[in-house]
Enzyme design. Sequence first.
Site, PDB file in Angstrom:
ATOM      1  N   LEU A  62     -10.751  25.082  -2.928  1.00 41.91           N
ATOM      2  CA  LEU A  62      -9.440  24.612  -2.498  1.00 41.91           C
ATOM      3  C   LEU A  62      -9.539  23.082  -2.513  1.00 41.91           C
ATOM      4  O   LEU A  62     -10.595  22.535  -2.234  1.00 41.91           O
ATOM      5  CB  LEU A  62      -9.129  25.068  -1.068  1.00 41.91           C
ATOM      6  CG  LEU A  62      -8.820  26.552  -0.817  1.00 41.91           C
ATOM      7  CD1 LEU A  62      -8.621  26.801   0.665  1.00 41.91           C
ATOM      8  CD2 LEU A  62      -7.574  26.996  -1.577  1.00 41.91           C
ATOM      9  N   ASP A  63      -8.435  22.404  -2.825  1.00 42.10           N
ATOM     10  CA  ASP A  63      -8.439  20.941  -2.766  1.00 42.10           C
ATOM     11  C   ASP A  63      -8.735  20.469  -1.354  1.00 42.10           C
ATOM     12  O   ASP A  63      -8.451  21.174  -0.388  1.00 42.10           O
ATOM     13  CB  ASP A  63      -7.067  20.381  -3.190  1.00 42.10           C
ATOM     14  CG  ASP A  63      -6.823  20.544  -4.682  1.00 42.10           C
ATOM     15  OD1 ASP A  63      -7.801  20.811  -5.404  1.00 42.10           O
ATOM     16  OD2 ASP A  63      -5.666  20.420  -5.107  1.00 42.10           O
ATOM     17  N   LYS A  64      -9.234  19.255  -1.277  1.00 48.17           N
ATOM     18  CA  LYS A  64      -9.573  18.649   0.003  1.00 48.17           C
ATOM     19  C   LYS A  64      -8.414  18.746   1.007  1.00 48.17           C
ATOM     20  O   LYS A  64      -8.611  19.064   2.175  1.00 48.17           O
ATOM     21  CB  LYS A  64      -9.937  17.184  -0.246  1.00 48.17           C
ATOM     22  CG  LYS A  64     -10.392  16.430   0.963  1.00 48.17           C
ATOM     23  CD  LYS A  64     -10.872  15.028   0.582  1.00 48.17           C
ATOM     24  CE  LYS A  64      -9.916  14.006   1.157  1.00 48.17           C
ATOM     25  NZ  LYS A  64     -10.285  12.635   0.852  1.00 48.17           N
ATOM     26  N   THR A  66      -5.849  20.814   0.998  1.00 48.83           N
ATOM     27  CA  THR A  66      -5.270  22.141   1.191  1.00 48.83           C
ATOM     28  C   THR A  66      -5.993  22.859   2.325  1.00 48.83           C
ATOM     29  O   THR A  66      -7.209  22.763   2.449  1.00 48.83           O
ATOM     30  CB  THR A  66      -5.372  22.968  -0.113  1.00 48.83           C
ATOM     31  OG1 THR A  66      -4.848  22.192  -1.187  1.00 48.83           O
ATOM     32  CG2 THR A  66      -4.596  24.257  -0.016  1.00 48.83           C
ATOM     33  N   HIS A 181      -4.426  21.148  -9.345  1.00 46.25           N
ATOM     34  CA  HIS A 181      -3.179  20.590  -8.799  1.00 46.25           C
ATOM     35  C   HIS A 181      -1.923  21.306  -9.302  1.00 46.25           C
ATOM     36  O   HIS A 181      -0.820  20.748  -9.243  1.00 46.25           O
ATOM     37  CB  HIS A 181      -3.056  19.089  -9.112  1.00 46.25           C
ATOM     38  CG  HIS A 181      -4.113  18.262  -8.440  1.00 46.25           C
ATOM     39  ND1 HIS A 181      -4.293  16.919  -8.695  1.00 46.25           N
ATOM     40  CD2 HIS A 181      -5.063  18.582  -7.523  1.00 46.25           C
ATOM     41  CE1 HIS A 181      -5.302  16.456  -7.967  1.00 46.25           C
ATOM     42  NE2 HIS A 181      -5.788  17.457  -7.256  1.00 46.25           N
TER      43      HIS A 181
END
Length: 271
Positions: A62-64, A66, A181
């Site tokens: 997961l993105d930082k 999120t 993204h």
Amino acid sequence: LAKVLKQATVYQNEEIVVINKPYGLPVHGGPGIKNCIADVLPILAKMLENMKAEPLHLCHRLDKETTGVMVLARSKEAAEKIRFLFKTRQVEKVYWAISLGDPDPAEGIVDIPIVEKEVRSHQSHYKMTLAPNYRLSPEDGKVVKIRKNRSAESAVTRYRLLASSSACSLLELQPITGVKHQLRVHLAYGLGCPILGDHKYSHWSKLAPQKLPEVTLKRLKLEQSKARHLPLHLHAYRLSLPLGERVDLVCKPPLFFQKTLKKLELDVAND
């Protein structure tokens, strides 16, 4: 950090441990990154099981910024099995996002490839952007197929409006593919509804804080000059894994997300 993740554990069985990932925490290390989830997996395993436990394994990322459902595996075999489920798109993923504006139509599918491009502005930087397969011809308004961009990846997102108020929306998102993204780009550039707190994808050519509508600022009791401190409102709400029977994993949004929903009066029917 391991203690925080232990408290964030929402489900475990003999194969997996599921955490509700906190905001602003990177999954992997890298230059300039002090803390990340990957670093504390050995300690977390010992805390959850016993001193002899082998380190937990990452299954996806997961993105930082999120938050939400993140699956860790107890063994290498389980990790490989789950990575395969993600890769072959057998995992159902549902995200919640608060966005600026309402998508039109209120539900649908965005199917537009995504590519990484360099933004040439006073400070050069890279962003993901849309690489559509079609465009409208300026001469006669006909739909024309464009030569495919070789480095573009196919990207598909289902979306559905759950609530709207104060010039914002609560959206339910289902990424069918997993491009970097993807949800942020499809919402900002595909639907024209950037995610609240997404300062990167709210404009193309500049690095600047997101510009918010008056009514939104008022409801959030925020001044535009302070908008850059607004966190990204994107949450991995539900994951459904086919492990024998389907395992449904749900994580409540973080406190800041819940507070924003209240302030903006985005009332969601509890399903």
